[in-house]
Design a protein around this motif. Structure first.
Motif, mmCIF file in Angstrom:
data_model
loop_
_atom_site.group_PDB
_atom_site.id
_atom_site.type_symbol
_atom_site.label_atom_id
_atom_site.label_comp_id
_atom_site.label_asym_id
_atom_site.label_seq_id
_atom_site.Cartn_x
_atom_site.Cartn_y
_atom_site.Cartn_z
ATOM 1 N N HIS A 55 1.013 -0.937 0.143
ATOM 2 C CA HIS A 55 0.142 -0.069 -0.075
ATOM 3 C C HIS A 55 0.717 1.736 -0.077
ATOM 4 C CE1 HIS A 55 -2.128 3.011 2.035
ATOM 5 N NE2 HIS A 55 -3.076 2.555 0.658
ATOM 6 N N ALA A 56 1.874 1.333 1.181
ATOM 7 C CA ALA A 56 2.593 2.453 0.782
ATOM 8 C C ALA A 56 3.720 2.455 -0.246
ATOM 9 C CB ALA A 56 4.218 2.373 1.829
ATOM 10 N N ASP A 57 4.284 1.035 -1.352
ATOM 11 C CA ASP A 57 4.629 1.955 -2.436
ATOM 12 C C ASP A 57 3.643 2.902 -2.888
ATOM 13 O OD1 ASP A 57 6.811 0.959 -4.187
ATOM 14 O OD2 ASP A 57 5.108 0.219 -5.175
ATOM 15 N N ALA A 58 2.334 2.160 -3.255
ATOM 16 C CA ALA A 58 1.406 2.439 -4.234
ATOM 17 C C ALA A 58 1.286 3.757 -4.534
ATOM 18 C CB ALA A 58 -0.133 1.279 -4.313
ATOM 19 N N LYS A 59 1.108 4.222 -3.044
ATOM 20 C CA LYS A 59 1.085 5.463 -3.265
ATOM 21 C C LYS A 59 1.725 6.741 -3.459
ATOM 22 C CE LYS A 59 -1.537 7.802 -0.067
ATOM 23 N NZ LYS A 59 -2.810 8.202 0.809
ATOM 24 N N SER A 60 3.078 6.030 -2.901
ATOM 25 C CA SER A 60 4.420 6.906 -3.201
ATOM 26 C C SER A 60 5.420 6.695 -4.650
ATOM 27 C CB SER A 60 5.257 6.087 -2.729
ATOM 28 O OG SER A 60 6.876 6.654 -2.755
ATOM 29 N N LEU A 61 4.510 5.659 -5.066
ATOM 30 C CA LEU A 61 4.871 5.815 -6.290
ATOM 31 C C LEU A 61 3.603 6.115 -7.547
ATOM 32 C CD1 LEU A 61 6.004 4.089 -8.956
ATOM 33 C CD2 LEU A 61 4.229 3.038 -8.920
ATOM 34 N N LEU A 62 2.297 6.495 -6.602
ATOM 35 C CA LEU A 62 1.827 7.350 -7.675
ATOM 36 C C LEU A 62 1.560 8.452 -7.590
ATOM 37 C CD1 LEU A 62 -2.049 4.629 -7.885
ATOM 38 C CD2 LEU A 62 0.169 5.577 -9.261
ATOM 39 N N THR A 63 2.366 9.043 -6.212
ATOM 40 C CA THR A 63 2.210 10.673 -6.008
ATOM 41 C C THR A 63 3.285 11.241 -6.606
ATOM 42 O OG1 THR A 63 1.621 10.049 -3.591
ATOM 43 C CG2 THR A 63 2.775 12.260 -4.152
ATOM 44 N N GLY A 64 4.459 10.256 -6.839
ATOM 45 C CA GLY A 64 5.506 10.729 -7.313
ATOM 46 C C GLY A 64 5.436 10.653 -9.001
ATOM 47 N N TRP A 65 4.568 10.147 -9.830
ATOM 48 C CA TRP A 65 3.765 10.258 -11.332
ATOM 49 C C TRP A 65 3.237 11.234 -11.543
ATOM 50 C CZ3 TRP A 65 -0.350 7.622 -13.557
ATOM 51 C CH2 TRP A 65 -0.389 7.539 -15.185
ATOM 52 N N GLN A 66 3.898 11.252 -12.866
ATOM 53 C CA GLN A 66 3.661 12.348 -13.636
ATOM 54 C C GLN A 66 2.199 11.964 -14.452
ATOM 55 O OE1 GLN A 66 2.695 15.562 -11.817
ATOM 56 N NE2 GLN A 66 3.978 14.356 -10.173
ATOM 57 N N PRO A 67 2.004 11.854 -14.746
ATOM 58 C CA PRO A 67 0.795 11.122 -16.111
ATOM 59 C C PRO A 67 0.691 12.580 -17.045
ATOM 60 C CG PRO A 67 -0.399 10.669 -13.883
ATOM 61 C CD PRO A 67 0.820 12.490 -13.578
ATOM 62 N N ALA A 68 1.126 12.291 -18.177
ATOM 63 C CA ALA A 68 0.795 12.885 -19.500
ATOM 64 C C ALA A 68 -0.243 13.719 -19.342
ATOM 65 C CB ALA A 68 1.374 12.311 -20.153
ATOM 66 N N THR A 69 -1.674 13.177 -19.391
ATOM 67 C CA THR A 69 -2.224 14.116 -19.846
ATOM 68 C C THR A 69 -3.433 14.091 -19.296
ATOM 69 O OG1 THR A 69 -3.381 11.400 -19.583
ATOM 70 C CG2 THR A 69 -2.035 12.205 -21.670
ATOM 71 N N PRO A 70 -4.097 15.169 -18.917
ATOM 72 C CA PRO A 70 -5.447 15.541 -18.166
ATOM 73 C C PRO A 70 -5.974 14.184 -17.586
ATOM 74 C CG PRO A 70 -5.248 17.107 -19.716
ATOM 75 C CD PRO A 70 -4.306 15.908 -20.193
ATOM 76 N N ALA A 71 -6.083 13.491 -18.718
ATOM 77 C CA ALA A 71 -7.423 11.788 -18.334
ATOM 78 C C ALA A 71 -6.582 11.250 -17.043
ATOM 79 C CB ALA A 71 -7.954 11.393 -19.306
ATOM 80 N N GLY A 72 -4.888 10.828 -17.211
ATOM 81 C CA GLY A 72 -3.850 10.038 -16.456
ATOM 82 C C GLY A 72 -3.468 11.051 -15.021
ATOM 83 N N ARG A 73 -4.071 12.607 -14.802
ATOM 84 C CA ARG A 73 -3.721 13.312 -13.879
ATOM 85 C C ARG A 73 -5.106 12.985 -13.201
ATOM 86 N NH1 ARG A 73 -1.132 16.420 -17.742
ATOM 87 N NH2 ARG A 73 -2.772 17.865 -17.896
ATOM 88 N N ARG A 74 -6.546 12.621 -13.666
ATOM 89 C CA ARG A 74 -7.360 12.333 -12.563
ATOM 90 C C ARG A 74 -7.637 11.207 -12.873
ATOM 91 N NH1 ARG A 74 -9.789 15.780 -17.595
ATOM 92 N NH2 ARG A 74 -10.287 13.731 -19.159
ATOM 93 N N ALA A 75 -7.911 10.413 -13.546
ATOM 94 C CA ALA A 75 -7.073 9.078 -12.986
ATOM 95 C C ALA A 75 -6.185 8.764 -12.027
ATOM 96 C CB ALA A 75 -6.701 8.238 -14.173
ATOM 97 N N ARG A 76 -5.063 9.544 -11.573
ATOM 98 C CA ARG A 76 -3.968 9.512 -10.663
ATOM 99 C C ARG A 76 -4.429 9.957 -9.616
ATOM 100 N NH1 ARG A 76 0.308 12.314 -8.452
ATOM 101 N NH2 ARG A 76 -0.163 14.100 -8.754
ATOM 102 N N ALA A 77 -5.435 11.249 -9.294
ATOM 103 C CA ALA A 77 -6.506 11.954 -8.741
ATOM 104 C C ALA A 77 -7.304 10.954 -7.662
ATOM 105 C CB ALA A 77 -6.599 12.950 -8.839
ATOM 106 N N ALA A 78 -8.047 10.053 -7.891
ATOM 107 C CA ALA A 78 -9.327 9.169 -8.707
ATOM 108 C C ALA A 78 -8.442 7.873 -6.862
ATOM 109 C CB ALA A 78 -10.159 8.176 -9.482
ATOM 110 N N THR A 79 -7.431 7.799 -7.754
ATOM 111 C CA THR A 79 -6.743 6.810 -6.905
ATOM 112 C C THR A 79 -5.930 6.190 -6.064
ATOM 113 O OG1 THR A 79 -6.544 5.304 -9.550
ATOM 114 C CG2 THR A 79 -4.687 4.667 -7.670
#
Length: 188
Positions: free
Chosen positions: A6-30
Motif C-alpha cells: 500500500h505504501a509503495d503504491a501511494k508513493s509510486l503514484l504520488t511521484g508519477w506525473q501522467p502525460a495527459t489530463p485524463a491520466g492526471r484525473r485517474a491518478r487523483a481518483a486512485t
C-alpha cells in the motif's frame, strides 16, 4: 494486503506525473481510493481496487505481446490483481506478466506508463484502477499460454488484433516511447 505494498503504491503514484489530463484525473481518483488503506488493493474493496498490468514489448521494440482473455474474449495486455506476497506494485505487474506469458527474464520499467479506471464484474460489480507498466522480453523469449487466456500473440503496433480491449491500444505508443527512452539512456 501488506502495508508495504500500500505504501509503495501511494508513493509510486504520488511521484508519477501522467502525460495527459485524463491520466492526471485517474491518478487523483486512485490516490483517493488508496486513502481507504491496504484494503483498496483487494477484491473485497467494493468501491474498487488497484490492479497492475504490463504491456510486453519484444527485444527489437517492434511488436507487443497481447493475450486473448479467456473470460472476456478480448485482446488485452497482461496483468491482474495484487497478491499478499507482492511487495511493490511494479513487482505485482512483473509477476502477473511472467505468469501470464510464461516468459522469464522480462525487464520491467518500474515507472507507470498509464493508469486506467474501468468497471469490472470480478466477484460482483467493482472498478479496477489499473496501473500499467511496460516490460521488454529477452531476445530468446518463448511465450506460453496461461490458464487465464485462450491465446497469446505478438503484434505490430499497426496490426493490433480485434476485438481489442478499449484501453489497450492507448498503451502501445507510451510503451514504445518508454522502451526507446530506456535504450537511449543505456547507449554509450
Amino acid at each position: 494486503m501488506p502495508a508495504t505494498l500500500h505504501a509503495d503504491a501511494k508513493s509510486l503514484l504520488t511521484g508519477w506525473q501522467p502525460a495527459t489530463p485524463a491520466g492526471r484525473r485517474a491518478r487523483a481518483a486512485t490516490l483517493r481510493l488508496l486513502d481507504d488503506g491496504p484494503v483498496a488493493l483487494t477484491r473485497a474493496h467494493r468501491p474498487g481496487h488497484l490492479t497492475a498490468s504490463t504491456l510486453v514489448v519484444d527485444a527489437t521494440g517492434s511488436r507487443v505481446l497481447l493475450c486473448l482473455h479467456g473470460r472476456y474474449g478480448v485482446w488485452v495486455q497482461l496483468g491482474g490483481h495484487c497478491e499478499p506476497d507482492d511487495a511493490t506494485l511494479a513487482g505485482a505487474a512483473l509477476r502477473e506478466a511472467t505468469e501470464e506469458s510464461g516468459i522469464t527474464g522480462l525487464r520491467l520499467d518500474p515507472r507507470p506508463i498509464d493508469l486506467d479506471i474501468h468497471p469490472v464484474t470480478c466477484h460482483g460489480r467493482s472498478t479496477h484502477h489499473d496501473v500499467r507498466f511496460v516490460a521488454v522480453a529477452p531476445p530468446d523469449a518463448v511465450e506460453r499460454v496461461s490458464p487465464e487466456s485462450t491465446a497469446l500473440g505478438w503484434f505490430a503496433p499497426d496490426a493490433l488484433p480485434r476485438p481489442l480491449a478499449d484501453a489497450t491500444e492507448q498503451l502501445v505508443a507510451p510503451a514504445l516511447a518508454a522502451v526507446r527512452r530506456t535504450r537511449a539512456r543505456r547507449a554509450p
